[in-house]
Write an enzyme that holds these catalytic residues in place. Structure first.
Site, PDB file in Angstrom:
ATOM      1  N   THR A  43      31.033  -4.033   4.110  1.00 22.20           N
ATOM      2  CA  THR A  43      30.686  -3.341   2.854  1.00 22.20           C
ATOM      3  C   THR A  43      29.312  -2.121   3.008  1.00 22.20           C
ATOM      4  O   THR A  43      29.066  -1.308   2.074  1.00 22.20           O
ATOM      5  CB  THR A  43      30.062  -4.079   1.537  1.00 22.20           C
ATOM      6  OG1 THR A  43      29.106  -5.191   2.152  1.00 22.20           O
ATOM      7  CG2 THR A  43      31.274  -4.899   0.977  1.00 22.20           C
ATOM      8  N   HIS A  95      20.797   6.107  26.218  1.00 20.86           N
ATOM      9  CA  HIS A  95      20.880   4.780  25.657  1.00 20.86           C
ATOM     10  C   HIS A  95      19.905   3.696  26.150  1.00 20.86           C
ATOM     11  O   HIS A  95      19.243   3.951  26.890  1.00 20.86           O
ATOM     12  CB  HIS A  95      22.172   4.185  26.172  1.00 20.86           C
ATOM     13  CG  HIS A  95      23.400   5.292  25.779  1.00 20.86           C
ATOM     14  ND1 HIS A  95      24.310   5.861  26.643  1.00 20.86           N
ATOM     15  CD2 HIS A  95      23.989   5.464  24.619  1.00 20.86           C
ATOM     16  CE1 HIS A  95      24.944   6.712  25.973  1.00 20.86           C
ATOM     17  NE2 HIS A  95      24.847   6.430  24.864  1.00 20.86           N
ATOM     18  N   GLU A 133      25.973   6.048  33.836  1.00 19.49           N
ATOM     19  CA  GLU A 133      24.678   6.599  33.662  1.00 19.49           C
ATOM     20  C   GLU A 133      23.573   5.920  34.570  1.00 19.49           C
ATOM     21  O   GLU A 133      24.265   4.813  35.052  1.00 19.49           O
ATOM     22  CB  GLU A 133      24.462   6.406  32.166  1.00 19.49           C
ATOM     23  CG  GLU A 133      25.264   7.128  31.122  1.00 19.49           C
ATOM     24  CD  GLU A 133      24.579   6.752  29.695  1.00 19.49           C
ATOM     25  OE1 GLU A 133      25.048   7.630  28.972  1.00 19.49           O
ATOM     26  OE2 GLU A 133      24.017   5.668  29.468  1.00 19.49           O
TER      27      GLU A 133
END
Lengths: 416, 338
Positions: free
Chosen positions: B17, B280, B219
């Site tokens: 939701t 990240h 990375e």
């Protein structure tokens, strides 16, 4: 986030591991008072987060409280590795019979903490592992099963340590592993762990790092240690420009437009997302461009946020133009970013077509975005132009502009 | 074929939701042949619907309603509740869990991964966009709305594995433009500890008949590239040993030569900036092994080609696949002649 030594020692102490009767001081008078309380020879240690304290003169020995005060005064003004100390730690000079190493860290490949022990302490554990591999014990720990003394015992015994040493070291190493997991550490290290003449053990230095993502659930500990909520303790302190970037990102909760890092070039970057930003920053540099900053846009930020970030970058001294580039977006909307950066140019009184060197964001809502860009005469490209090619064009344009500016400056001078 | 998921895969969305989860559900239902999303879970919201998908309070209710085991779950709950949600999924028999959530402390991730291993479940992520099988099905936000995903991804022989969600799409789009489709593309997540690394997904691609080459995005930070290099080297040794003992007959998939791999390495500028984190959570240079220079050297030592630019990838992987298939045929001919 890395803890200062005095904080790390406090954490060690709370875990039930014996520590020396150390004290922390932020002025020379306090240092003297602590040395008086200790009442004997002391070591005065700079509290900085960079390594090489000893070499830099940040660790000094004192025989009297007056000498401790002198050393503290000198060390408190000594910059080490670009950092000023937070204070000094005053430590009794212990008579150490032998130095050991105990540490816990993550093994990202095995996805488990690894407990490390060595009877050769006081030096870099990597060096010991290279030169005396039989003197380093390692053991992976479960993330789910409870920790038990036997695991610590095995690691210690594997290095040839036995007798009373083994039985006394076992609970210390087990407690270190417990605190590592209890406080979401990424590194918990006691080095050296000293054995005193009476056979007892005491932590003589400690290095602890807590995971940033877990800081929230250790708020009580951090508050008790006096760690500020906004202290990042990165390799260098954030600049005012970077702090302003955080404020832009905090304007609303939708998406990201921030993670700004300052550089000193002339090409402002409004780039994204995580991987795209890394790729684009490399590409700009590969083409001889000089970025003014690194940043990230992603997760569908609002027009206001994209605008705020672009304004910040455009206002940075030395920035001549900005490049707005991202890898193909599927969540962030091209039109919203376009509107944000154009709004930033207009509000600062610039012509967007002039200030935006190049725009390359393909993906969600690109038709709408490209229409807006065309209306303002901004040079843009779709996905058929690679990230690398987009970076090349942006650099080419600003280098052309730089000579152009030079020419017009000369012209203005001639007129004057 | 594909790895991890196919048109029959059933899954639920935990945290369905939430705003992003509602979008993600729509996207997955619309894409390809339409995902079989058999339920959603948000505690306290039993009886609601999201785009026609019934919402339950617990995973157990979703399983009971479905009347059979459910294959997967996309977890989109906030970081403080993710571990609980993943444990709930695993303990209710779910065997493939895609964790979208970012900023989960790594101890929590490690706990989830360890429980998953005990139960025979697999985790993709966290901090990832999920898995896509072009024109068939997607599980997660990967590629975005169905229309956008269809533009970037096409079916074909390349397996894609990426530490960046956005770059999964950028690379796949570049492959698509060059006429190279993808068998499956997996966004594995950008954190220091993730459920499935390159080396852990390679055996699946290796066993997939459709996949003929692999493209990865990597990375700075971590040992994942070193682990992949080791896997490739070991796989080559296994294959050569098997070939030596089999008189040239094609062996089982797990004993074949490693698939050709081309890697792209981003964040080269970070080698000069130790201790700084970019992009990240897992992207940081703390030691020499974290640097792109070191990773590139290790990958190349293992025979993995490293591209300087994304646009070079299609040509490089084509050449590698042609070379590998040439060698394979030559071996086949040699075997036949014997």
């Amino acid at each position: 986030m890395r803890f200062f030594e005095f904080e790390a020692r406090e954490i060690v102490k709370r875990a039930g591991i014996p520590v020396t009767d150390f004290g922390f001081a932020t002025d020379p008078g306090q240092a003297r008072a602590i040395a008086e309380r200790i009442g004997g020879p002391v070591v005065v240690k700079s509290q900085v987060l960079s390594g090489g304290r000893m070499k830099a003169g940040g660790v000094r020995f004192a025989d009297t409280p007056a000498e401790a005060e002198e050393h503290a005064r000198a060390i408190l003004e000594l910059e080490i590795g670009g950092h000023m100390p937070r204070g000094v730690l005053i430590d009794p000079r212990a008579e150490v019979a032998q130095e050991y190493y105990a540490g816990v860290t993550w093994d990202g490949s095995r996805k488990r903490p690894v407990m490390i022990f060595s009877p050769v302490g006081g030096i870099d554990i990597e060096e010991v592992a290279r030169e005396q591999p039989d003197k380093v014990g390692r053991r992976h720990l479960s993330n789910i099963l409870p920790l038990s003394d036997f695991q610590a015992k095995e690691v210690i015994a594997a290095t040839g340590v036995s007798g009373q040493e083994l039985t006394r070291l076992t609970p210390i190493v087990r407690r270190l592993a417990e605190l590592f997991s209890r406080y979401d550490m990424t590194l918990a290290e006691i080095n050296p762990l000293g054995r005193l003449a009476d056979g007892s053990f005491v932590a003589l230095d400690a290095h602890m790092e807590i995971e940033n993502e877990a800081r929230g659930r250790h708020a009580a500990l951090l508050e008790e240690l006096g760690v500020g909520e906004h202290e990042t303790r990165q390799a260098r302190e954030p600049t005012p420009f970077e702090i302003a970037g955080e404020q832009v990102d905090a304007t609303d909760h939708r998406g990201v437009a921030g993670n700004v890092t300052e550089f000193d070039g002339n090409l402002g970057l409004v780039i994204g997302a995580g991987g795209g930003s890394l790729t684009l920053f490399d590409a700009v540099r590969a083409h001889g461009g000089r970025p003014a900053n690194y940043c990230e846009i992603g997760g569908n930020p609002s027009v206001a946020k994209a605008c705020g970030l672009a304004k910040l970058v455009l206002s940075k001294p030395g920035v001549e133009r900005i490049a707005v580039m991202m890898s193909i977006v599927s969540n962030t909307r091209v039109d919203i970013v376009a509107r944000g950066v154009i709004k930033a140019c207009l509000e600062l009184g610039h012509d967007p077509a002039e200030k935006i060197a190049f725009f390359r964001i393909p993906g969600a809502w690109e038709e709408e975005g490209f229409k807006i860009l065309e209306r303002y005469g901004i040079e843009y490209a779709d996905r058929s132009v690679s990230l690398n090619e987009a970076a090349r064009r942006a650099v080419e344009k600003i280098q052309g502009a730089a000579t152009g500016n030079g020419a017009s400056a000369q012209a203005a001078e001639a007129r004057a | 074929m594909s790895i991890l998921i196919d048109a029959r895969t059933t899954f639920i969305v935990q945290g369905i939701t939430g705003r992003e989860a509602v979008n993600l559900t729509r996207e997955c239902l619309d894409y390809g042949q339409g995902a079989r999303i058999v339920g959603g879970v948000t505690p306290g919201r039993l009886g609601r619907e999201v785009h026609g998908v019934p919402v339950f309070d617990t995973v157990a209710q979703a399983v009971a309603h479905h009347g059979a085991p459910i294959d997967g779950s996309v977890v989109t709950v906030p970081p403080a509740f993710t571990r609980d949600a993943v444990f709930e999924a695993i303990e209710n028999g779910i065997r493939l869990i895609v964790i979208v959530t970012e900023r989960i402390p790594r101890r929590d991730v490690a706990q989830m991964v360890e429980l998953a291993a005990l139960r025979g479940a697999r985790i993709i992520g966290p901090n990832c966009l999920g898995v896509i099988v072009p024109d068939v099905v997607k599980m997660g936000g990967i590629g975005g709305p169905a229309r956008n995903a269809a533009q970037a991804y096409t079916p074909g022989p390349i397996g894609v594995i990426s530490r960046s969600g956005g770059m999964t799409t950028e690379m796949s789009s570049t492959l698509t433009a060059a006429g190279l489709g993808q068998s499956t593309a997996v966004s594995i997540g950008g954190d220091a500890i993730i459920g499935s690394s390159y080396a852990e997904l390679m055996p699946l691609f290796q066993a997939d008949d459709e996949t003929r080459g692999i493209v990865i995005y990597s990375e700075p930070g971590g040992r994942m590239e070193a682990d992949l290099a080791r896997w490739v080297t070991e796989q080559r040794a296994r294959a050569r040993e098997a070939a030596a003992g089999s008189n040239g007959e094609a062996g089982a998939a797990e004993l074949r030569e490693p698939l050709p791999i081309v890697a792209f390495m981003a964040g080269r500028f970070m080698d000069e900036m130790p201790g700084m984190s970019f992009g990240h959570a897992g992207t940081i240079v703390e030691g020499k092994e974290d640097t792109t220079a070191e990773k590139i050297a290790r990958l190349e030592d293992a025979g993995i080609a490293v591209a300087e630019r994304i646009e070079d990838i299609p040509g490089m992987i084509r050449a590698k696949m042609a070379a590998a298939e040439g060698a394979g045929e030559a071996a086949g001919v040699a075997g036949g002649a014997r």
